[in-house]
Scaffold this active site. Structure first.
Site, short mmCIF file in Angstrom:
data_model
loop_
_atom_site.label_atom_id
_atom_site.label_comp_id
_atom_site.label_asym_id
_atom_site.label_seq_id
_atom_site.Cartn_x
_atom_site.Cartn_y
_atom_site.Cartn_z
N GLU A 255 -16.41 10.53 -22.59
CA GLU A 255 -15.50 11.46 -23.25
C GLU A 255 -16.15 12.74 -23.77
O GLU A 255 -15.54 13.81 -23.71
CB GLU A 255 -14.81 10.75 -24.42
N SER A 527 11.19 -7.68 10.82
CA SER A 527 12.25 -6.95 11.52
C SER A 527 13.12 -6.11 10.61
O SER A 527 13.89 -5.27 11.09
CB SER A 527 13.13 -7.93 12.30
#
Length: 883
Positions: A255, A527
């Site tokens: 950070e 399908s």
């Protein structure tokens, strides 16, 4: 005695006379003298001022007067000064003669003779009276030497400046601008910063903890309460000195590497952030002090006021507190995901340890999560962040290179079961929270604002989904069977119902643990993906009446690759229409369609346009034709994709949050941001025509699969099956077993996807020990949900559209099919690495009687009704079934 040579009384006639003052009245003569004649003043032709009488420039001087100044200088001898009004001598009493004139002698007294005067120099001689005594370029005043020459003007009457004057003026402007900039950018901000500094307060970790514990309330679509999250995660506030250096260094690396030395903000970091934003890069300029303020206020609005206040508070905090106090306070309030606020809660949630016992590798994982706590379960993300933090620790000399080389990625413990403060379905809450986190509202921010989340979940639909799953899964003997069901609104894109499996399941040790969300896991759709094959085909201007060779065991490519249907019931002869092939799910037709005409990329594009995420691998894999290989999709994505067909080809992003407000009911955002857009063509009418033709083709699949539409509602859909692959070494007896099954279908108001399958490549069976197909469990589950949800609602029909290309209604075919013999009806291809394999990877069964095909309802002409199930346009063939 002449007028110009008058004498005083008793003065000789030839005595010298003084010259009359320019502009002076002649006035009365002295006693015994004839009246004076006025001498008209003569002026400078340019300035209009009076001039000395010709021949008198040198003037005469009375005894006692000041010596004359050289002519040409202000007030110099040789030039007389103009008299004041009234002819008064300067400095003298009123009525006295001007300077340079004699005072009249007292009466009866003869004036003393004037001394002999030296001849004037030629330079002092006056003009001959025809020209002004003064130079035309000089002004008539005593400071004539300081007067500038006449200024030259341009054609517009503006002064023409010399280069020197231009340069002088330019630098004057530059200086003034510089002074203004210093004031605006330095002096004024400095004063404002000082004022802000004394006005703001720095929040304490205790006050932040209280703020972050406000409840989050979730609402159903009808505004009834779905549940609450009553606490902001487990929390334990540590004291300064209780956080080890390895943890602090990991956080610094992730950070703010300059935390120990900066004064609350990093000027170079701010400039870097500005540059990144201007160039489209990434990375901010906030220090840990600034992030503490942001976490404490939960205000990250991109405004100058917020950033200004944040800087002031950060600077003030660094003046009031030590660095140890600041980093401890920050790690006590920051959110790490998994409902953990603070480093101690995070250490427990991810590693079941105290903070003091974390290793460098574990600390790096937690530090990396600070930027993306909502992605805590994304393995790719947390691994990437862990790598970055570990490398930064080495770069900043907080970790030795040999320690980095030997470090292993730490594996977090399984995520704990749902929070005891939670009162709503766990998987739904997680999907909602993920969506909000993507919008910038993580769990900590939601708790800090006391958020109210209005969801799209319809309580009736959710209940119908849970009941349908429970009914159709009841009595199944294969405990490896899993299920999921998702419903989406075609009109808004909102998720109406979401079931991804039970919230709590038993692990191998018999202990409770959080169940997996199967509705958000991508698998081969089989399908059911053929709907997108057809979409790509229609976009090319082709039609449902086009014919293909639908015979079994066709070969494609070189070397040849055999594609087979699942039996005679899935074959339709050498002249099979696209509409017929969709109804019976003929694999050879759709493989031929994609292999030779559309190509895989167009199919992937059509799916993506409908709302199903695709990958580059899908665009290059021919197996996409039958929904196998690299082609994967989640139940949620399939429901959203089919919702585009139901919604007249308008794609709407699937979402869970209809509106988000804070505790004061101020709206943060709502679902109006999800704007509908034409999916398959920029023309809304064209995209609606494509979607309508797909609907026409999918309509007959419903009765063919022995399923029914909800009473009074037209519907359309497609089943799908992914076959178990026996090449993993399992016995050949499992050749006809399937691993996953699907049913995806819709009405004009709801689209739903039901999935039943297992984890990975597992041969599954039903409670009769028979292979499962799309129409075995998933199909009835979908049917039950649609019936329950739409029961009692007004009937609805699809809009009519014109057919694209060749109309299927113009083609009549006669097919003979065996009856009452369950056979596979869908057969996917093998992988491209084995082009000659005849082993199917997918199968669907169909049982039907011999029948003669008559003209079917088409896509929307006046003579072609649209699909609708029993009593809505289609007669169910006796005993028909489509896997």
């Amino acid at each position: 005695m002449t007028d110009d040579n008058r004498s005083w009384p008793n003065q000789e006639p030839d005595a010298p006379r003084r010259a009359q003052w320019p502009g002076e009245d002649a006035g009365p003569a002295w006693p015994g003298e004839s009246p004076r004649r006025a001498t008209p003043p003569r002026g400078n032709p340019r300035q209009g001022g009076p001039a000395w009488p010709a021949g008198d420039e040198g003037g005469r001087q009375w005894p006692g007067d000041q010596p004359r100044r050289p002519q040409g200088q202000a007030g110099a001898p040789g030039r007389r000064q103009p008299p004041p009004p009234g002819g008064r001598r300067p400095g003298g009493p009123p009525g006295s003669p001007p300077q340079g004139f004699r005072q009249p002698p007292p009466a009866g007294r003869r004036p003393e003779p004037e001394p002999e005067r030296e001849p004037d120099l030629i330079t002092h001689h006056a003009h001959n009276g025809t020209e002004d005594a003064y130079d035309d370029d000089r002004r008539f005043d005593e400071f004539a030497d300081d007067v500038e020459p006449q200024q030259e003007l341009d054609e517009k009457g503006r002064k023409v400046l010399t280069p020197a004057q231009k340069k002088k003026r330019r630098w004057k402007i530059i200086r003034r601008v510089a002074y203004a900039c210093v004031g605006v950018f330095f002096v004024v901000p400095a004063i404002a910063f000082v004022i802000t500094y004394f006005m703001v307060d720095v929040p304490t970790p205790e006050s932040v903890a209280a703020l972050q514990s406000q409840p989050i309330t979730y609402y159903y679509a009808d505004n009834s309460v779905m549940g609450k999250s009553t606490k902001g995660g487990d929390r334990q506030l540590l004291k300064p000195g209780e956080i080890p250096d390895v943890v602090k260094h990991a956080v610094y690396s992730a950070e703010d590497a300059t935390f120990e030395t900066n004064s609350g903000f990093d000027f170079t970091g701010i400039l870097r952030a500005v540059f990144n934003q201007a160039t489209g890069g990434q990375g901010g300029g906030s220090t840990i002090s600034q992030q503490y303020i942001k976490q404490a206020t939960q205000n990250d609005a991109p405004t100058l006021t917020r950033k200004w206040t944040e800087l002031a508070k950060s600077f003030k905090m660094n003046n009031q507190e030590s660095k140890e106090e600041i980093i401890t306070g920050y790690l006590n309030i920051v959110y790490f995901g998994r409902g953990a606020n603070g480093i101690q809660a995070a250490a427990k949630a991810y590693f079941n340890k105290d903070t003091k016992d974390l290793s460098a590798s574990e600390a790096s994982l937690l530090a990396g999560l600070i930027q993306g706590p909502g992605r805590s379960e994304n393995q790719d993300y947390i691994h990437r962040r862990w790598t970055y933090v570990m490398d930064q620790m080495v770069a900043n000399k907080w970790l030795r290179a040999d320690e980095r080389a030997s470090a292993q990625f730490p594996t977090p413990v399984p995520k704990a079961s749902k929070d005891s403060g939670q009162t709503m379905p766990y998987h739904i809450q997680q999907r909602i929270d993920d969506e909000l986190a993507a919008e910038g509202y993580d769990n900590a921010k939601l708790h800090a604002s006391g958020a109210k989340v209005y969801t799209t979940i319809d309580p009736k639909a959710q209940k119908a989904a849970e009941e349908a799953v429970a009914e159709k899964m009841k009595g199944q003997t294969d405990d490896r069977l899993l299920s999921a069901l998702v419903a989406v609104s075609p009109k808004t894109g909102g998720v109406l119902a979401y079931y991804g499996g039970p919230d709590i399941v038993k692990n191998a040790e018999g202990k409770d643990q959080t169940g997996q969300d199967r509705a958000n896991q991508a698998r081969n759709p089989g399908s059911s993906f053929k709907a997108f094959d057809l979409t790509a085909y229609l976009k090319m201007g082709k039609g449902l009446g086009d014919t293909f060779d639908g015979q079994n065991n066709r070969k494609f490519g070189n070397p040849p690759r055999t594609i087979r249907n699942a039996g005679e019931s899935s074959s339709c002869g050498p002249e099979c229409t696209v509409a017929e092939a969709m109804e019976i799910s003929a694999n050879t037709v759709f493989y031929d369609m994609v292999y030779n005409i559309t190509k895989p990329a167009r199919v992937a594009q059509a799916a993506n346009e409908a709302g199903v995420p695709t990958s580059p691998q899908m665009s290059q894999d021919i197996n996409i034709a039958l929904g196998g290989g690299a082609t994967v999709a989640t139940p949620e994505a399939m429901a959203a994709g089919y919702a585009t067909f139901a919604g007249d080809g308008m794609q709407r992003q699937a979402h869970f949050v209809a509106k988000l407000t804070n505790a004061q009911d101020e709206v943060e955002f709502d679902e109006t941001k999800y704007q509908a857009k034409p999916a398959f063509d920029s023309d809304a009418q064209k995209t609606a025509q494509i979607a309508g033709n797909v609907t026409t083709a999918l309509g007959p699949v419903i009765p063919h699969s022995k399923l029914e539409c909800p009473t009074g509602h037209q519907c359309a859909g497609k089943t799908g099956t992914q076959q178990y692959d026996p090449r993993d070494g399992d016995p050949a007896a499992y050749r006809d077993r399937n691993a996953q099954t699907w049913m995806v279908g819709y009405t004009p108001s709801v689209s739903a996807a039901a999935w039943v399958g297992g984890d990975g490549n597992i041969p599954l069976h039903d409670n009769k020990n028979k292979p499962i197909f799309g129409s075995t469990i998933a199909g009835p589950m979908w049917e039950a949900f649609m019936q329950k949800y739409l029961e009692g609602t007004p009937g609805e029909k699809f809009d009519k559209v014109d057919p694209i290309g060749k109309d299927a209604n113009d083609v009549t075919t006669t097919q003979s099919k065996p009856s009452n013999t369950p056979t596979p009806s869908d057969t996917p291809t093998s992988t491209p690495t084995e082009p000659s394999s005849e082993t199917p990877t997918e199968s669907e069964t169909e049982t039907s009687t011999s029948r003669t095909r008559t003209p079917r309802p088409g896509p929307g002409g006046s003579t072609i009704p649209l699909p609708g199930g029993d009593g809505n346009g289609f007669a169910r063939p006796p005993g028909s079934e489509d896997g």
